[in-house]
Design an enzyme around this catalytic site. Structure first.
Site, PDB file in Angstrom:
ATOM      1  N   ASP A   1       0.799  -1.225   0.000  1.00  0.00           N
ATOM      2  CA  ASP A   1       0.000   0.000   0.000  1.00  0.00           C
ATOM      3  C   ASP A   1       0.834   1.280   0.000  1.00  0.00           C
ATOM      4  O   ASP A   1       0.406   2.315   0.471  1.00  0.00           O
ATOM      5  CB  ASP A   1      -0.924  -0.009   1.217  1.00  0.00           C
ATOM      6  CG  ASP A   1      -0.176  -0.319   2.516  1.00  0.00           C
ATOM      7  OD1 ASP A   1       1.059  -0.112   2.541  1.00  0.00           O
ATOM      8  OD2 ASP A   1      -0.812  -0.759   3.481  1.00  0.00           O
TER       9      ASP A   1
ATOM     10  N   GLU B   1      -0.950  -9.118  -1.376  1.00  0.00           N
ATOM     11  CA  GLU B   1      -1.488  -8.579  -0.127  1.00  0.00           C
ATOM     12  C   GLU B   1      -2.595  -7.558  -0.410  1.00  0.00           C
ATOM     13  O   GLU B   1      -2.628  -6.444   0.122  1.00  0.00           O
ATOM     14  CB  GLU B   1      -0.405  -7.953   0.773  1.00  0.00           C
ATOM     15  CG  GLU B   1      -0.827  -7.909   2.228  1.00  0.00           C
ATOM     16  CD  GLU B   1       0.209  -7.302   3.173  1.00  0.00           C
ATOM     17  OE1 GLU B   1       0.630  -6.145   2.997  1.00  0.00           O
ATOM     18  OE2 GLU B   1       0.620  -8.013   4.099  1.00  0.00           O
TER      19      GLU B   1
ATOM     20  N   GLU C   1      -2.049   5.168   3.167  1.00  0.00           N
ATOM     21  CA  GLU C   1      -2.018   3.787   2.668  1.00  0.00           C
ATOM     22  C   GLU C   1      -3.396   3.210   2.340  1.00  0.00           C
ATOM     23  O   GLU C   1      -3.550   2.462   1.380  1.00  0.00           O
ATOM     24  CB  GLU C   1      -1.305   2.872   3.668  1.00  0.00           C
ATOM     25  CG  GLU C   1       0.199   3.091   3.765  1.00  0.00           C
ATOM     26  CD  GLU C   1       0.591   4.175   4.759  1.00  0.00           C
ATOM     27  OE1 GLU C   1      -0.301   4.903   5.270  1.00  0.00           O
ATOM     28  OE2 GLU C   1       1.802   4.317   5.028  1.00  0.00           O
TER      29      GLU C   1
ATOM     30  N   HIS D   1       7.499   4.457  13.664  1.00  0.00           N
ATOM     31  CA  HIS D   1       7.867   5.516  12.712  1.00  0.00           C
ATOM     32  C   HIS D   1       6.733   5.900  11.765  1.00  0.00           C
ATOM     33  O   HIS D   1       6.965   6.471  10.717  1.00  0.00           O
ATOM     34  CB  HIS D   1       9.105   5.096  11.895  1.00  0.00           C
ATOM     35  CG  HIS D   1       8.845   3.975  10.938  1.00  0.00           C
ATOM     36  ND1 HIS D   1       9.166   2.687  11.222  1.00  0.00           N
ATOM     37  CD2 HIS D   1       8.284   3.967   9.723  1.00  0.00           C
ATOM     38  CE1 HIS D   1       8.813   1.916  10.221  1.00  0.00           C
ATOM     39  NE2 HIS D   1       8.267   2.663   9.293  1.00  0.00           N
TER      40      HIS D   1
ATOM     41  N   ARG E   1       3.961   7.795   9.832  1.00  0.00           N
ATOM     42  CA  ARG E   1       3.810   9.215   9.511  1.00  0.00           C
ATOM     43  C   ARG E   1       2.821   9.913  10.453  1.00  0.00           C
ATOM     44  O   ARG E   1       3.076  11.007  10.935  1.00  0.00           O
ATOM     45  CB  ARG E   1       3.324   9.312   8.057  1.00  0.00           C
ATOM     46  CG  ARG E   1       3.268  10.677   7.455  1.00  0.00           C
ATOM     47  CD  ARG E   1       2.953  10.566   5.977  1.00  0.00           C
ATOM     48  NE  ARG E   1       4.138  10.164   5.215  1.00  0.00           N
ATOM     49  CZ  ARG E   1       5.017  11.003   4.684  1.00  0.00           C
ATOM     50  NH1 ARG E   1       4.847  12.300   4.826  1.00  0.00           N
ATOM     51  NH2 ARG E   1       6.054  10.569   4.018  1.00  0.00           N
TER      52      ARG E   1
ATOM     53  N   HIS F   1      14.233   4.196  12.824  1.00  0.00           N
ATOM     54  CA  HIS F   1      14.144   4.513  11.399  1.00  0.00           C
ATOM     55  C   HIS F   1      14.955   5.781  11.133  1.00  0.00           C
ATOM     56  O   HIS F   1      14.967   6.693  11.971  1.00  0.00           O
ATOM     57  CB  HIS F   1      12.664   4.745  11.084  1.00  0.00           C
ATOM     58  CG  HIS F   1      12.304   4.591   9.655  1.00  0.00           C
ATOM     59  ND1 HIS F   1      12.341   5.635   8.771  1.00  0.00           N
ATOM     60  CD2 HIS F   1      11.905   3.515   8.949  1.00  0.00           C
ATOM     61  CE1 HIS F   1      11.967   5.204   7.578  1.00  0.00           C
ATOM     62  NE2 HIS F   1      11.692   3.921   7.652  1.00  0.00           N
TER      63      HIS F   1
HETATM   64  N1  UDP Z   1      12.504  -4.421   9.840  1.00  0.00           N
HETATM   65  C1  UDP Z   1      13.845  -4.705   9.648  1.00  0.00           C
HETATM   66  N2  UDP Z   1      14.785  -4.051  10.431  1.00  0.00           N
HETATM   67  C2  UDP Z   1      14.429  -3.143  11.386  1.00  0.00           C
HETATM   68  C3  UDP Z   1      13.047  -2.856  11.573  1.00  0.00           C
HETATM   69  C4  UDP Z   1      12.119  -3.497  10.772  1.00  0.00           C
HETATM   70  O1  UDP Z   1      14.202  -5.525   8.803  1.00  0.00           O
HETATM   71  O2  UDP Z   1      15.320  -2.595  12.054  1.00  0.00           O
HETATM   72  C5  UDP Z   1      11.487  -5.126   9.007  1.00  0.00           C
HETATM   73  C6  UDP Z   1      10.405  -5.816   9.805  1.00  0.00           C
HETATM   74  O3  UDP Z   1      10.787  -7.122  10.187  1.00  0.00           O
HETATM   75  C7  UDP Z   1       9.217  -5.818   8.856  1.00  0.00           C
HETATM   76  C8  UDP Z   1       9.452  -4.568   8.038  1.00  0.00           C
HETATM   77  O4  UDP Z   1      10.808  -4.168   8.228  1.00  0.00           O
HETATM   78  O5  UDP Z   1       9.221  -6.937   7.990  1.00  0.00           O
HETATM   79  C9  UDP Z   1       8.508  -3.500   8.522  1.00  0.00           C
HETATM   80  O6  UDP Z   1       8.752  -2.360   7.893  1.00  0.00           O
HETATM   81  P1  UDP Z   1       8.034  -0.999   8.275  1.00  0.00           P
HETATM   82  O7  UDP Z   1       7.799  -0.950   9.737  1.00  0.00           O
HETATM   83  O8  UDP Z   1       8.877   0.034   7.635  1.00  0.00           O
HETATM   84  O9  UDP Z   1       6.697  -1.019   7.445  1.00  0.00           O
HETATM   85  P2  UDP Z   1       5.216  -1.526   7.651  1.00  0.00           P
HETATM   86  O10 UDP Z   1       5.275  -2.975   8.016  1.00  0.00           O
HETATM   87  O11 UDP Z   1       4.566  -0.675   8.687  1.00  0.00           O
HETATM   88  O12 UDP Z   1       4.605  -1.330   6.304  1.00  0.00           O
END
Ligand code: UDP
Length: 399
Positions: A97, A119, A133, A211, A213, A244
């Protein structure tokens, strides 16, 4: 068949990697499997690409300091459109998304190239939450050619919006495939220096990520303040915050965590390391979508730092709860969960998938008859047993 996978951010790379690998494993059916990075996020995505050895054929390198979603949208639409016209794939695949996902759907639509959304069908039901998103995925699902829904619930969201049933397949979530694969690949590697130095080997580990937004500013400061209070009350635990690189996150860290805070703020971790850290954790506090899913798959208790989740399946077996960003609610939920026993690693079928989602997507794209994935029944997962009294049907806090 020629398939092009379009990827923009770290979570997209993580969840698309098993699909790319499943397609590559079938050269009889897929003569070319190519990958285009939009570059919406740079270093974090590159690490995942390396970890999973993904082939990168195109890199639009869109990331700019201070970029807005509109910047990525405008540049991405032109860039991805050109790639599609050059590559002429039989199918363009995109995930999730992000702006890149929306752009991929739009560009494929304009180029009249069939596209499929991995997804598809996640919804909170409020177009602005999460922002932006929910809008991205709703529009993308409407205009793509095929929807790979992770769960039966995602499928019913799509059907309610009028997407015909023959354009949807329930596959399970590819995050299950991804985290199991990453843990397997990285299992023999030593812990990086910063984790060993933080004392993860002889203390309980609590992992925090935040992190989003919509949390920039006061909500993020509240989350970090709650983590600081918890860490001071639980000196036997090692609180880790892989932060982040976004400047807003850095600002909140320096505002909310004093120099003496027991919360270890560390750089983002490479996915293989991070996946193993999650597996080891006693508790996870997160506002991420993907990490809620990973916690559920790994059987680790987790607090979701959001008011609503589009992933209720992750909460279905009582391991996690929604706490929003109010410090008292976060602390109350974390205290309750810290005392709760971990569930064993779920190796077979989970409420989110069975680790074979990518295989189903590849078989379906190859034109084979594919049975939809079905979630385990309550007895198989313990769903409905309400292990720690955390998840009550109808409980306001649990959506
Ligand atoms: N992740 C990672 N290293 C980190 C923090 C998160 O590899 O230090 C991975 C986590 O396991 C997950 C993904 O990044 O698979 C999540 O990304 P994010 O939180 O950016 O996005 P969202 O899931 O909210 O779309």
């Amino acid at each position: 068949m020629r398939v092009l996978a379009l990827i923009g951010t770290r979570p997209e790379a993580i969840k698309m990697a098993p699909v790319v690998r499943a397609l590559q494993a079938r050269p009889d059916r897929f003569s070319r499997v190519s990958v285009c990075l939009s570059g919406q996020h740079r270093e974090l995505t590159d690490e995942v690409v390396r970890r999973f050895s993904l082939p990168v054929d195109y890199d639009l390198n869109l990331m700019r300091p201070g970029q807005t979603p509109e910047d990525v949208l405008a540049a991405g639409l032109r860039g991805i459109g050109e790639v599609l016209r050059t590559e002429q794939p039989d199918y363009a695949l995109f995930h999730g998304d992000t702006v890149t996902a929306l752009v991929a759907a739009l560009a494929a639509f304009y180029a009249r190239i069939p596209s499929a959304h991995v997804e598809a069908g996640l919804r909170t039901g409020t177009l602005t939450r999460p922002f932006p998103e929910e809008m991205h995925r709703t529009v993308a699902d409407r205009i793509c050619s095929f929807c790979y829904a992770p769960t039966p619930q995602a499928r019913s969201h799509l059907e309610r919006e009028g997407i015909p049933s023959d354009r949807i397949l329930v596959t399970g979530n590819t995050v299950v495939d991804a985290i199991r694969l990453a843990i397997r690949i990285a299992s023999e590697e030593p812990w990086p220096e910063e984790l060993a130095a933080a004392g993860i080997e002889d203390r309980k580990v609590v992992v925090l990520t935040a992190h989003r937004r919509e949390h920039f500013g006061a909500p993020l400061r509240r989350i970090l303040g709650a983590a600081d209070r918890l860490a001071r009350a639980h000196r036997d635990c090692c609180f880790l915050f892989p932060a982040h690189p976004n400047p807003e996150v850095r600002r909140a860290v320096s505002d909310a965590l004093g120099a003496d805070s027991p919360v270890h703020v560390i750089p983002p971790l490479e996915y293989g390391v991070f996946a193993r850290l999650l597996q080891r954790a006693a508790l996870i506090l997160t506002d991420s979508g993907g990490i809620q899913e990973e916690a559920s798959v790994l059987g680790v208790p987790f607090v979701v730092l959001r008011e609503a989740t589009e992933r209720p399946e992750a909460l279905s077996d009582g391991l996690g709860c929604l706490a929003g960003t109010d410090p008292d609610r976060i602390i109350e939920a974390a205290e309750r969960l810290l005392g709760a026993p971990r569930q064993p690693n779920k190796m077979g079928n989970t409420p989110l998938g069975d680790g074979r989602a990518a295989e189903r997507i590849a078989a379906h794209l190859a034109g084979e008859e594919v049975a939809p994935w079905t979630p385990p029944s309550a007895g198989e997962t313990g769903a409905g047993e309400n292990h720690q009294g955390i998840y009550q049907a109808g409980d306001r806090n649990n959506g």
